[in-house]
Design an enzyme around this catalytic site. Sequence first.
Site, short mmCIF file in Angstrom:
data_model
loop_
_atom_site.label_atom_id
_atom_site.label_comp_id
_atom_site.label_asym_id
_atom_site.label_seq_id
_atom_site.Cartn_x
_atom_site.Cartn_y
_atom_site.Cartn_z
NE ARG A 1 44.79 34.27 34.02
CZ ARG A 1 43.90 35.20 33.71
NH1 ARG A 1 44.50 36.60 33.87
NH2 ARG A 1 42.78 35.13 33.38
CG ASN B 1 40.09 35.48 43.22
OD1 ASN B 1 40.13 36.66 43.62
ND2 ASN B 1 40.66 34.80 42.43
CE1 TYR C 1 34.76 42.90 38.16
CE2 TYR C 1 34.56 45.21 38.70
CZ TYR C 1 35.12 43.74 38.89
OH TYR C 1 36.30 43.55 39.61
P1 NDP Z 1 42.79 38.15 36.68
O1 NDP Z 1 41.77 38.31 35.31
O2 NDP Z 1 44.01 38.34 36.86
O3 NDP Z 1 42.47 36.46 37.21
C1 NDP Z 1 41.37 35.86 36.97
C2 NDP Z 1 41.37 34.45 37.50
O4 NDP Z 1 39.94 33.93 37.62
C3 NDP Z 1 42.28 33.68 36.77
O5 NDP Z 1 42.86 32.73 37.36
C4 NDP Z 1 41.18 32.92 35.51
O6 NDP Z 1 41.59 31.59 35.45
C5 NDP Z 1 40.13 32.90 36.91
N1 NDP Z 1 38.68 32.88 36.11
C6 NDP Z 1 38.03 33.68 35.38
N2 NDP Z 1 36.96 33.38 34.88
C7 NDP Z 1 36.67 32.02 35.20
C8 NDP Z 1 35.63 30.99 35.49
N3 NDP Z 1 34.63 31.17 34.74
N4 NDP Z 1 36.05 29.80 36.01
C9 NDP Z 1 36.92 29.75 36.93
N5 NDP Z 1 38.20 30.47 37.05
C10 NDP Z 1 37.81 31.68 36.39
O7 NDP Z 1 41.54 39.05 37.66
P2 NDP Z 1 42.11 39.66 39.21
O8 NDP Z 1 43.06 38.73 39.90
O9 NDP Z 1 42.32 40.99 38.90
O10 NDP Z 1 40.63 39.52 39.82
C11 NDP Z 1 40.31 38.39 40.96
C12 NDP Z 1 38.95 38.95 41.36
O11 NDP Z 1 39.02 40.34 42.22
C13 NDP Z 1 37.84 39.17 40.68
O12 NDP Z 1 36.71 38.83 41.35
C14 NDP Z 1 37.92 40.73 40.31
O13 NDP Z 1 36.66 41.13 40.02
C15 NDP Z 1 38.16 41.04 41.72
N6 NDP Z 1 38.91 42.43 41.96
C16 NDP Z 1 39.83 42.86 41.05
C17 NDP Z 1 40.33 44.10 41.12
C18 NDP Z 1 41.80 44.56 40.40
O14 NDP Z 1 41.96 45.90 40.25
N7 NDP Z 1 42.57 43.53 39.72
C19 NDP Z 1 39.52 45.14 41.77
C20 NDP Z 1 38.38 44.60 42.49
C21 NDP Z 1 37.98 43.55 42.36
P3 NDP Z 1 42.08 31.38 33.93
O15 NDP Z 1 43.49 32.26 33.69
O16 NDP Z 1 42.18 29.86 33.56
O17 NDP Z 1 41.13 32.17 33.03
#
Ligand code: NDP
Length: 252
Positions: free
Chosen positions: A15, A95, A160
Amino acid sequence: MTENTKIALVTGGTRGIGRAIVKELATNKTFTGDCVVAFTYRSCDECAESLIKEIEETGNKAVSYKTDASSFEQAKEVIENIVKEFGRLDFLVNNAGITKDNLLLRMSEQDFDDVINTNLKSVFNYTKNSARQFIKQRYGRIINITSVVGITGNAGQANYAASKAGIIGFTKSVAKELASRNINVNAIAPGFIQTEMTQQLNEDQTKVLLENIPLKRMGTPADIAGVVSFLCSPYADYITGQVLAVDGGMVM
Ligand code: NDP
């Protein structure tokens, strides 16, 4: 696959930002050429299946692993499987990440541990378990997704922000350790990016937020994916140990 095909691994690829990174590396050959992308996820099977389908429809290849990024043993298995199947690993994109926001006085120990384990320990798990392969190849590109919050801090996000600041220290240390083996380690610090993670913001919060972004818009997952692709490319061969903010100018 040809002998020039690159192999990438993206954690949390189903995602948001991770999904855009998987698509960028698998389908846009501008920076990285042909690339097979392995990605991990924790829960959404349909998201993984639809992503693989989308990529296969473009004539490219992706494979998925349902694993919890906070597990060291599962990370080891994933890397072993990739090397067994594809013979190498070129790019690792750490990520996967979650938020469990609360003010310190209300933050539970469980919520602190969950965020540190998923966001920070996962980066150790995947980097440590792929390091030997990168060293053997004398080539590797590691990109860790941190956050501007890891630089500035943010009320309600002590867990976080600590995890993301930890990623920055980890990135710089490992960059120094692995540089002599032609392994570059960098971090990207996204600002506010439109994904499910930031969907809870109401209209007023979004308005205040945009006032602090010089480019006057939220970022898109594609804004981050393009920079990942650049950092994996030969154009970035002389960049290591850096934290690149991709935030519309929010943090200068
Ligand atoms: P989302 O919540 O949209 O997506 C998170 C993704 O990580 C999903 O594919 C989820 O899979 C996977 N995931 C979560 N937990 C685990 C786990 N324990 N093991 C494996 N996969 C996992 O997040 P974002 O795309 O917004 O964020 C991605 C990265 O970017 C993160 O590190 C976030 O901290 C960072 N970030 C995001 C910002 C933002 O504004 N969105 C800003 C700054 C940093 P599943 O669906 O199967 O749970």
